[in-house]
Design an enzyme around this catalytic site. Sequence first.
Site, mmCIF file in Angstrom:
data_model
loop_
_atom_site.group_PDB
_atom_site.id
_atom_site.type_symbol
_atom_site.label_atom_id
_atom_site.label_comp_id
_atom_site.label_asym_id
_atom_site.label_seq_id
_atom_site.Cartn_x
_atom_site.Cartn_y
_atom_site.Cartn_z
ATOM 1 N N GLU A 18 0.812 -1.215 0.000
ATOM 2 C CA GLU A 18 0.000 0.000 0.000
ATOM 3 C C GLU A 18 0.847 1.269 0.000
ATOM 4 O O GLU A 18 0.351 2.350 0.299
ATOM 5 C CB GLU A 18 -0.985 0.013 1.179
ATOM 6 N N ASP A 43 -1.804 -2.141 -9.230
ATOM 7 C CA ASP A 43 -2.416 -3.459 -9.069
ATOM 8 C C ASP A 43 -2.588 -4.171 -10.408
ATOM 9 O O ASP A 43 -3.126 -3.600 -11.362
ATOM 10 C CB ASP A 43 -3.788 -3.326 -8.412
#
Length: 727
Positions: free
Chosen positions: A130, A221
């Site tokens: 993250e 992602d």
Amino acid sequence: MSEPNRNEPLRLCLALHNHQPIGNFDNVFEQAYQDSYLPFLDVFEGYDLLKISLHTSGPLMEWLVEKHPEYISRLRLLVNAGRIEIIGGPFYEPILTMLPSRDRIGQITAYTKWLNERLDCDVQGMWMPERVWEQALAADLVDAGMKYTLLDDFHFKNAGLREDDLYGYYLTEDDGRVLSIFPGSERLRYTIPFAEPQETIDYLGHISQQHPGAVVVFGDDGEKFGTWPDTKAHVYDNGWLRRFFDALSANAGWINTTTLNDAATATPPAGKIYLPEGSYREMTEWVLPTDVQNEYEDLTHELEHDERWPRIQRFIRGGYWRNFKSKYPESNEMYSRMMMVSGRLQAAIDAGAQGELIGAARTELYRGQCNCSYWHGAFGGIYLPHLRNAVYNHLIAAENLIDQATGKSEQAIEATTGDLNFDARQEVRLASDKLVALIAPSEGGQIYELDVRSICHNLLATLQRRPEAYHRKVLHGPSDGGDNVASIHDRVVFKQEGLDERLQYDDHAPKSLIDRFLADDATADQLASAAAQEFGQFMGRPYETKLRKNPDRIQVVMNRSATAFDVPITITKGVTLAAGSRTIDIAYLLEGLPQDRTMHFAVEFNFAGLPSGADDRYFYRGDDQRLGQLGTRLNETDVTELGLADEWLGIQVKLATSGPTNFWTYPIETVSQSEGGFELVHQSVVVVPHWHVRGDAQGRWSVTMSLDIDTTLAESRMQPEAELATT
């Protein structure tokens, strides 16, 4: 398009991050594999000129090894051909800033070893989960063998750099350890794969003309390529990925698509930088308190058309990732439990414990550190019960293994006190070989965690209903359909109708042993909608505490003197746990009650991880009469038992009382946001025994209750599995 510089090619590093969290459903793993990971590889293999850097998280990689070893074989071939660089990182994708240093280094080194052995690679760099960064991480990353990582350009802009400074990599340092850090382009995160490929080529051409030999990084992602809503058709069926790769190949004369490691080896650093704590821009917005988040969003929309906004924006930032533990107390509960297990494991190692059990306990701890359920943003996160349950499952399993490794007796029972959840107040831990109960006397004497050790399940992994910034979108309604593929941050899709009518918020955490005084005519519907008025000064208020210990029994006694309906009364309640017992005994004594009137007294229990909507999950009475699924609203009168059964999990929870009791039940459901849109999620089952009490000659009233937790069914299934594993 600006004419690119063909004498000094631009280096484009495409870094993909593929991840599925611990506890996610097997069909979700499989769907992501079929929609994203497999078709991406199918297309990529055909473009010999292209290289990528690939990070696959440990939970997903372990699943791939088991379910699709052919995919692993294909990766290994591409690694050996120099077309894929494998990026490492912490094994089970934790937010590194919430871990002790020993666990940060342990997770990274364990995964590097695992990857090198299975993919015949040489891991040099890592994905930062993250992109949550604090400068002190640099030393631990270097000590774990890492030479580089990548963050967002947002981090670098927060340190004062301009856009034109971000076409390379920088060195940073902590405690004398030097680490390389690449800035990932936010612009590319939004054009890939949502804009036509030529828009990206034009953007790179402009950079190439202005910054010869630039290094440009896309890091995001892999699920954007097929798993995110509507992207499978866009990326594969409509040919976006092939067009993108065709465009890169056609411009290979000035775009060198390469790996992060090759870029770090072939180019010098752009300088040295020390970065403030942060994450990607959206994450710093999600962590803000809800009202501030709404204000931030409104202000951004108000200013984004101002001609000064591009100059102002780089000075604007949101909040600090660690404050998710403040925004969501449930996150802090998981975090503090994880820290407790980590500390116990290290204490056992320091005392000389070693071997397979300790190794297995460490793995379970690491799995319980997987980040996804510790926060909430555009995806489900902490709102997904199966992810919270998975965290507790692995943490409880780790603790069970530590007890085995240290030779703790099955008949051992213990009570410890301390600041167990980092609130500067004392909590109580009751533990036997069957159950672990964590009690917060300062929070109304509530039980806030109840672990069933045989099935590694926390019956109090609950979630409070609270306002979220995106609830404004729920009230506004779904967005219109269209042909464009929207970013996940822009889509407004309802997975059920009437969600705007299901927005309800709790005024307290849904735990157990919550003491309430209600109006005589209060109803379960009022409690369920958090509309019932409270007439006592006990819920959430501090209780005084004493421990009583016998060799085979431990009791926590808590009492508080306050008012209810303006009458001064005292509540004393005891929680007793016996060695080898699967039952918690609970006793209540109310003193100072009037004799000429009744008071409506209730004790709220909550039970998590027992979903609704299935016939094998149901309420029952003592005579085994089924009363409906666990989402049913019941109003049982003058009974002495009420049970909850979950045959899939293999557990029965029965609450029995010493005298006739009225029971209310209702579900707690949240309206939350996930990849697929806004949805109603079952969080827990509320069971409320309640009485209209009147004082005896001494102004007293009492009741005893037993909470029996039976996992015989689950254990009967485990035995054949254990026997099979040994044959």
